[in-house]
Design a protein around this motif. Structure first.
Motif, short mmCIF file in Angstrom:
data_model
loop_
_atom_site.label_atom_id
_atom_site.label_comp_id
_atom_site.label_asym_id
_atom_site.label_seq_id
_atom_site.Cartn_x
_atom_site.Cartn_y
_atom_site.Cartn_z
N HIS A 145 0.83 -1.21 0.00
CA HIS A 145 0.00 0.00 0.00
C HIS A 145 0.87 1.28 0.00
N LEU A 146 1.91 1.23 0.80
CA LEU A 146 2.83 2.37 0.83
C LEU A 146 3.54 2.53 -0.50
N LYS A 147 3.87 1.37 -1.11
CA LYS A 147 4.54 1.40 -2.41
C LYS A 147 3.63 2.05 -3.47
N ASN A 148 2.37 1.69 -3.48
CA ASN A 148 1.44 2.27 -4.44
C ASN A 148 1.25 3.78 -4.20
N LEU A 149 1.16 4.14 -2.93
CA LEU A 149 1.01 5.57 -2.61
C LEU A 149 2.25 6.36 -3.01
N TYR A 150 3.39 5.78 -2.75
CA TYR A 150 4.65 6.45 -3.09
C TYR A 150 4.77 6.61 -4.61
N ASP A 151 4.48 5.56 -5.34
CA ASP A 151 4.55 5.64 -6.80
C ASP A 151 3.58 6.69 -7.34
N GLY A 152 2.41 6.79 -6.74
CA GLY A 152 1.44 7.80 -7.17
C GLY A 152 1.94 9.22 -6.93
N LEU A 153 2.60 9.43 -5.79
CA LEU A 153 3.16 10.75 -5.51
C LEU A 153 4.28 11.10 -6.47
N VAL A 154 5.13 10.13 -6.76
CA VAL A 154 6.23 10.37 -7.69
C VAL A 154 5.70 10.71 -9.08
N MET A 155 4.69 9.99 -9.54
CA MET A 155 4.10 10.24 -10.84
C MET A 155 3.43 11.63 -10.88
N THR A 156 2.77 11.98 -9.79
CA THR A 156 2.13 13.30 -9.72
C THR A 156 3.16 14.42 -9.78
N ASP A 157 4.27 14.22 -9.06
CA ASP A 157 5.33 15.22 -9.07
C ASP A 157 5.95 15.36 -10.46
N LYS A 158 6.19 14.25 -11.14
CA LYS A 158 6.77 14.30 -12.48
C LYS A 158 5.82 14.98 -13.46
N GLN A 159 4.52 14.66 -13.36
CA GLN A 159 3.55 15.28 -14.25
C GLN A 159 3.44 16.79 -14.01
N MET A 160 3.52 17.18 -12.75
CA MET A 160 3.47 18.61 -12.44
C MET A 160 4.69 19.34 -13.01
#
Length: 215
Positions: A133-148
């Motif tokens: 769960h933490l891995k999925n949340l972390y990956d989502g944050l990283v993807m959001t940061d890259k997209q921003m």
């Protein structure tokens, strides 16, 4: 006036000579008077022509001065108009480029939060086996940061993250402290506490850094 009187007298003598006078004398006098009158007429014409030429020359000079003055005013007005057009065009272009800087400043706070969130997660905890769960949340944050960051770059907003050892630049960096740092030359960036951003080459937010100084 004397010339006119002399002409009248000559004409009278030519047509009505006095009695007993020699006939040749009035004729000679008349001829001389006519020659004198002709010379006087030529002198008058020459004087009138000279006066007319002088008047025309003065009028020409005045017209040339007026033309020069009007031409100078026209050139100045044309230059002022061109400068105004250039300034107006630059203002429009700057408005298009930097009109979003207030929005960008607000979004930078969101980007900072995403960056801190990803940095705060220990790398050993990010594992699909250990904590999916933490891995999925972390990956989502990283993807959001890259997209921003991609959206930022699309609109001319780029990250300003000076590398260690880079020369301190007061136009891009804000020094929080100065301290001697081993292995760092004085006047160079020793540590970055908060990244900065540039909007179309203009510093929107300086990077917060620590600067090395001589021991």
């Amino acid at each position: 006036m004397l010339i006119r009187l002399f002409r009248a007298l000559s004409v009278t003598l030519c047509h009505h000579p006095w009695p007993g006078a020699n006939e040749a004398s009035p004729r000679l006098l008349c001829t001389a008077a006519q020659q004198k009158s002709g010379q006087g007429s030529e002198e008058d014409q020459h004087a009138e022509q000279s006066a007319a030429e002088k008047g025309l020359a003065e009028e020409k000079g005045q017209l040339e001065d007026q033309l020069k003055e009007v031409t100078d005013k026209y050139k100045r007005a044309l230059a002022d108009t061109e400068n105004l057009r250039t300034r107006s065009q630059k203002m429009v272009e700057d408005s298009k480029l930097y009109g979003i800087q207030r929005l960008c400043k607000d979004l930078l706070e969101v980007a900072d939060i995403l960056e801190k969130a990803t940095e705060s997660v220990p790398s050993e905890e990010v594992s699909s086996q250990k904590n999916p769960h933490l891995k999925n949340l972390y990956d989502g944050l990283v993807m959001t940061d890259k997209q921003m960051q991609k959206v930022f770059a699309k609109h001319g907003l780029v990250k300003l993250n000076p590398d260690g050892g880079q020369k301190f630049d007061p136009y891009e960096h804000e020094a929080l402290f100065h301290a001697p740092v081993e292995g760092k030359e004085p006047g160079t960036v020793a540590v970055v506490t908060k990244v900065g951003y540039k909007l179309h080459g203009r510093t929107l937010r300086p990077a917060l850094v620590g600067v090395a100084k001589a021991p």
